[in-house]
Design an enzyme around this catalytic site. Structure first.
Site, short mmCIF file in Angstrom:
data_model
loop_
_atom_site.label_atom_id
_atom_site.label_comp_id
_atom_site.label_asym_id
_atom_site.label_seq_id
_atom_site.Cartn_x
_atom_site.Cartn_y
_atom_site.Cartn_z
CD GLU A 191 2.40 -6.76 -26.46
OE1 GLU A 191 2.55 -7.66 -27.31
OE2 GLU A 191 2.76 -6.91 -25.27
CG ASP A 228 4.57 -3.17 -12.48
OD1 ASP A 228 4.67 -3.04 -13.73
OD2 ASP A 228 5.31 -2.59 -11.67
CG ASP A 288 10.13 1.59 -19.30
OD1 ASP A 288 10.27 0.51 -18.71
OD2 ASP A 288 10.57 1.81 -20.44
CG ASP A 293 10.09 -2.98 -27.21
OD1 ASP A 293 9.33 -3.12 -26.23
OD2 ASP A 293 11.26 -2.55 -27.10
C1 SAM Z 1 9.05 -2.62 -18.84
S1 SAM Z 1 9.26 -3.18 -20.46
C2 SAM Z 1 7.80 -4.16 -20.76
C3 SAM Z 1 7.96 -5.07 -21.94
C4 SAM Z 1 6.75 -6.00 -22.20
N1 SAM Z 1 5.58 -5.23 -22.57
C5 SAM Z 1 6.45 -6.83 -20.98
O1 SAM Z 1 5.45 -6.55 -20.32
O2 SAM Z 1 7.23 -7.75 -20.71
C6 SAM Z 1 8.93 -1.71 -21.39
C7 SAM Z 1 9.21 -1.89 -22.87
O3 SAM Z 1 8.84 -0.72 -23.55
C8 SAM Z 1 9.80 -0.42 -24.53
N2 SAM Z 1 9.70 1.03 -24.79
C9 SAM Z 1 9.74 2.04 -23.88
N3 SAM Z 1 9.58 3.22 -24.48
C10 SAM Z 1 9.44 2.95 -25.81
C11 SAM Z 1 9.23 3.76 -26.97
N4 SAM Z 1 9.12 5.09 -26.88
N5 SAM Z 1 9.13 3.15 -28.16
C12 SAM Z 1 9.24 1.79 -28.27
N6 SAM Z 1 9.43 0.98 -27.22
C13 SAM Z 1 9.53 1.55 -26.01
C14 SAM Z 1 11.12 -0.87 -23.94
O4 SAM Z 1 12.09 -1.14 -24.93
C15 SAM Z 1 10.69 -2.13 -23.18
O5 SAM Z 1 10.81 -3.31 -23.96
#
Ligand code: SAM
Length: 243
Positions: free
Chosen positions: A51, A159, A125, A76
């Site tokens: 994941e 989303d 994101d 993450d």
């Molecule tokens: C919008 S949050 C979604 C978190 C989780 N998947 C959820 O749906 O609740 C995006 C997540 O991606 C992680 N993230 C973004 N770019 C990343 C990268 N290059 N490497 C690791 N984590 C990343 C951020 O730290 C964040 O926790």
């Protein structure tokens, strides 16, 4: 930094199933478990599912409970979020779960060719202004294709209708098809009884506000060299809530 965060970072160091390698070590070389996850981490040959950008690891933990015959690893960069998943998996003694605190960008330093069977990208994101930063951009998909088994499966749940359309445009540009696509997975209870009913922290926020959740599933060829779709404009279109 808040007290809560400091306490979580401290507790993170005690979780056996949470790996926190230094970024520069992975940038320059390979992680010690690369090519050894099956034998040394899980002690079995079961398929490995990742994941990516897992946040609190809801998919990692819930899928692990539902599929004891597979191994699940959440990645993450945010330690305070990972703490939730690592704590739950530790307390519930889940033997088929690991977490790694690092950037997905260095995923090829962590897994060997063919070591991973499936990937979930959960609510990444959307990065409207920076295509290269999207976890479903060709730059990232090409990295994933180096570690996936033959025709490994990718699941993208988001989303963002625009990110969903972008991912479909990436596939079309590179002559790849998808297995399944939905613009509204929970409509009329459609996700009930399937793994799509699992909801992440971000997903719950959007579901509670009445926004539709999209899902795309596709296979990725090994060692591919996908390119960006030309002329795709990623506008900040905000979908209408269903109610
Ligand atoms: C919008 S949050 C979604 C978190 C989780 N998947 C959820 O749906 O609740 C995006 C997540 O991606 C992680 N993230 C973004 N770019 C990343 C990268 N290059 N490497 C690791 N984590 C990343 C951020 O730290 C964040 O926790």
């Amino acid at each position: 930094m808040g007290k809560n965060k400091i306490a979580r970072f401290k507790e993170n160091e005690t979780f056996e199933l949470l790996h926190q390698p230094a970024f520069m070590d992975l940038y320059k070389g390979d992680f010690s478990l690369k090519g050894r996850w099956h034998k040394e981490s899980f002690g079995n040959e079961n398929p490995i599912v990742l994941e990516l950008g897992c946040g609190r690891g809801e998919y990692t933990v819930e899928l692990a409970k539902r599929f004891p015959g597979k191994n699940f690893i959440g990645i993450d960069v945010k330690g305070a979020r990972l703490w939730r998943g690592a704590k739950t998996a530790t307390v519930e003694k889940l033997k088929n779960v690991s977490f790694i605190r690092t950037r997905v960008d260095v995923v090829t330093s962590i897994f060997a060719e063919g070591e991973v069977s499936e990937l979930w990208i959960t609510f990444p994101d959307p990065q409207p202004a920076r295509a290269r930063k999207r976890l479903c951009a060709p730059l990232f998909l090409n990295r994933y294709s180096k570690l996936l088994t033959k025709n490994g499966t990718v699941h993208l749940k988001t989303d963002s209708q625009m990110l969903h359309e972008y991912a479909k445009a990436v596939l079309a540009k590179n002559n790849l098809t998808y297995v399944f696509a939905s613009n509204d997975v929970h409509a009329g209870g459609a996700s009930k009884g399937s793994v799509l009913e699992i909801q992440t922290a971000y997903e719950k926020i959007f579901v509670d506000r009445g926004f539709p959740i999209t899902y795309l599933q596709f296979h990725l060829p090994q060692r591919t060299a996908l390119v960006e779709p030309e002329g795709f404009t990623f506008d900040m279109h905000v979908p209408k809530a269903r109610r």
